[in-house]
Design a protein around this motif. Sequence first.
Motif, PDB file in Angstrom:
ATOM      1  N   THR A 272      -9.129  -4.062 -12.575  1.00 21.65           N
ATOM      2  CA  THR A 272      -8.633  -2.959 -11.579  1.00 21.65           C
ATOM      3  C   THR A 272      -7.347  -4.011 -11.071  1.00 21.65           C
ATOM      4  O   THR A 272      -7.200  -5.047 -11.123  1.00 21.65           O
ATOM      5  CB  THR A 272      -9.216  -2.571 -10.328  1.00 21.65           C
ATOM      6  OG1 THR A 272     -10.020  -3.865  -9.594  1.00 21.65           O
ATOM      7  CG2 THR A 272     -10.412  -1.880 -10.773  1.00 21.65           C
ATOM      8  N   THR A 274      -5.236  -4.171  -7.230  1.00 19.42           N
ATOM      9  CA  THR A 274      -5.263  -3.880  -5.889  1.00 19.42           C
ATOM     10  C   THR A 274      -3.857  -3.577  -5.283  1.00 19.42           C
ATOM     11  O   THR A 274      -2.816  -3.998  -5.468  1.00 19.42           O
ATOM     12  CB  THR A 274      -5.726  -5.203  -4.981  1.00 19.42           C
ATOM     13  OG1 THR A 274      -7.011  -5.517  -5.607  1.00 19.42           O
ATOM     14  CG2 THR A 274      -5.640  -4.794  -3.722  1.00 19.42           C
ATOM     15  N   THR A 276      -1.850  -2.008  -1.658  1.00 17.86           N
ATOM     16  CA  THR A 276      -1.998  -2.162  -0.406  1.00 17.86           C
ATOM     17  C   THR A 276      -1.012  -1.308   0.124  1.00 17.86           C
ATOM     18  O   THR A 276       0.283  -1.261  -0.159  1.00 17.86           O
ATOM     19  CB  THR A 276      -1.555  -3.576   0.070  1.00 17.86           C
ATOM     20  OG1 THR A 276      -2.441  -4.419  -0.466  1.00 17.86           O
ATOM     21  CG2 THR A 276      -1.589  -3.652   1.772  1.00 17.86           C
ATOM     22  N   HIS A 308     -11.198  -0.808  -0.917  1.00 20.49           N
ATOM     23  CA  HIS A 308     -11.444  -2.433  -0.683  1.00 20.49           C
ATOM     24  C   HIS A 308     -11.528  -2.435   1.022  1.00 20.49           C
ATOM     25  O   HIS A 308     -12.164  -3.383   1.464  1.00 20.49           O
ATOM     26  CB  HIS A 308     -10.438  -3.182  -1.163  1.00 20.49           C
ATOM     27  CG  HIS A 308     -10.263  -3.515  -2.586  1.00 20.49           C
ATOM     28  ND1 HIS A 308     -11.425  -3.393  -3.477  1.00 20.49           N
ATOM     29  CD2 HIS A 308      -9.354  -3.625  -3.656  1.00 20.49           C
ATOM     30  CE1 HIS A 308     -11.022  -3.273  -4.690  1.00 20.49           C
ATOM     31  NE2 HIS A 308      -9.967  -3.537  -4.722  1.00 20.49           N
ATOM     32  N   GLN A 312      -6.225  -0.750   1.550  1.00 21.78           N
ATOM     33  CA  GLN A 312      -6.175  -1.456   0.231  1.00 21.78           C
ATOM     34  C   GLN A 312      -7.079  -0.578  -0.637  1.00 21.78           C
ATOM     35  O   GLN A 312      -8.110  -0.269  -0.373  1.00 21.78           O
ATOM     36  CB  GLN A 312      -6.790  -2.950   0.231  1.00 21.78           C
ATOM     37  CG  GLN A 312      -5.466  -3.677   0.871  1.00 21.78           C
ATOM     38  CD  GLN A 312      -5.879  -5.093   0.436  1.00 21.78           C
ATOM     39  OE1 GLN A 312      -7.110  -5.365   0.558  1.00 21.78           O
ATOM     40  NE2 GLN A 312      -5.036  -5.960   0.243  1.00 21.78           N
ATOM     41  N   GLY A 314      -8.720  -0.468  -5.087  1.00 18.41           N
ATOM     42  CA  GLY A 314      -8.489  -0.846  -6.411  1.00 18.41           C
ATOM     43  C   GLY A 314      -8.125   0.321  -7.427  1.00 18.41           C
ATOM     44  O   GLY A 314      -9.146   1.338  -7.215  1.00 18.41           O
TER      45      GLY A 314
END
Length: 439
Positions: A272, A274, A276, A308, A312, A314
């Motif tokens: 994955t 990430t 933001t 996350h 955030q 993934g």
Amino acid sequence: MITIKCEIQGGENTEWQYEWRTTSSKTPPTHSEYNISSASFSYNGQYWCKGRRDVFFSTAWSDAFTLKVSNKPRPTITADRRTIPAGGNATLSCSVGSYNEWKYFWFRRVSVFTEIQVIRNKEPDQMITVTQGGIYYCKGGRGNPVFFTEDSDPITIEKRVSNKAVVSLEPSWPLIFSGEKITVRCQIYLGRRTEWEYEWSKPDSSTVLANNASIDVNASVISSGSYRCMGKNKQELYSVTEWSDVITLTVSGNRPKSSISADSRVLPEGDTVTLTCSVTPSTPGWSYYWYRGKKTSEPLMMAEVVLHSDGQIGVSQEGDYWCRGGRGNPVYYTDYSDVISIKQTVRNRPAVTLHPNWPEVYSRETITLKCEIPGEDTEWVYEWATSSSHQPPNQNEYKINSVSTSHRGQYWCKGRMRSAQQNSTMWSASFQLKIVYSE
């Protein structure tokens, strides 16, 4: 009601006949007293009288007596303070000119909608002490039957109660953006058994009465500023709390913008990336909404991503991603972020091979390094990386006609699909080319 008397000094024991003369429009009777049951302006004027004992003997005319009838006086009411502190009092004073023959009558209203209550009758003094808030009046009276003045103008006295008013914002964000919905709430402590009406002081210097303990604000730049409130007892509207402390609403006229970033633009196979999302300027309270594909896309469901933390996620699919923030009820949204593209590496992993695959390679031999990618039905564009001093061409083979020690080093390769060059393989494992020097 008044009486004008004709008194003959020194002739008290004589029977007199009386004559009157006047400049008024009224004609007095031939009696020693002229009773006026209800004075009016028509009685204004000078009055003379004389007494006659018989046809040949009479007194001289009296000096003129001037009767002046005016409108009812209106007393003046004053107070030493308009606000009674908790546990305190106020002194009210009523005055009808410079005359001292008046007695005073006092009245109070709990509110403008209630009946007038008589609180004092025939006060010999013109001052009283009160401990309650309300609307106060006074008037003077004299004579029998009593003649009353006009009512005084009203004077409003407020009484402070011990309950404390506190104003707050819901939500209590330090910075509000134009268009957000904010509630300003007034809470009265120690006043649960009392029904309150609320008075608000707003940034435009206006004051507003409201039955509700809150006001809803559709935030704009002009609604920025200080708010405060106070409570008024609904049964006695002039029993009031102190003003609350001020709370300041700060409103920005610019819509905030969201920004998106990724820890990698390349999505490895089975892994994955990430993403933001953040809001500028940074303020609390935001939830984040994620989008993939076209601008008309609905927000991604949480089942489509790995959460996350707040802000955030993934993602395991390639595509164009963007985000925005939202907070409040109804939701107030930021502007959309810019778009960020995530590319996925293809499953094929290349390998660097040596041809011929001699166990030892000597200088000046002819060799070929090949980049071999599984799935030969795909057309690839090839990339090479090496730690040697030679750079291989962007082809699947690197032929060296006369190898030398300068070709020593590690070699890597990867492929990029010719039909979709955003899709590429991973880099191959490194291949170590070793050269045996020979003379």
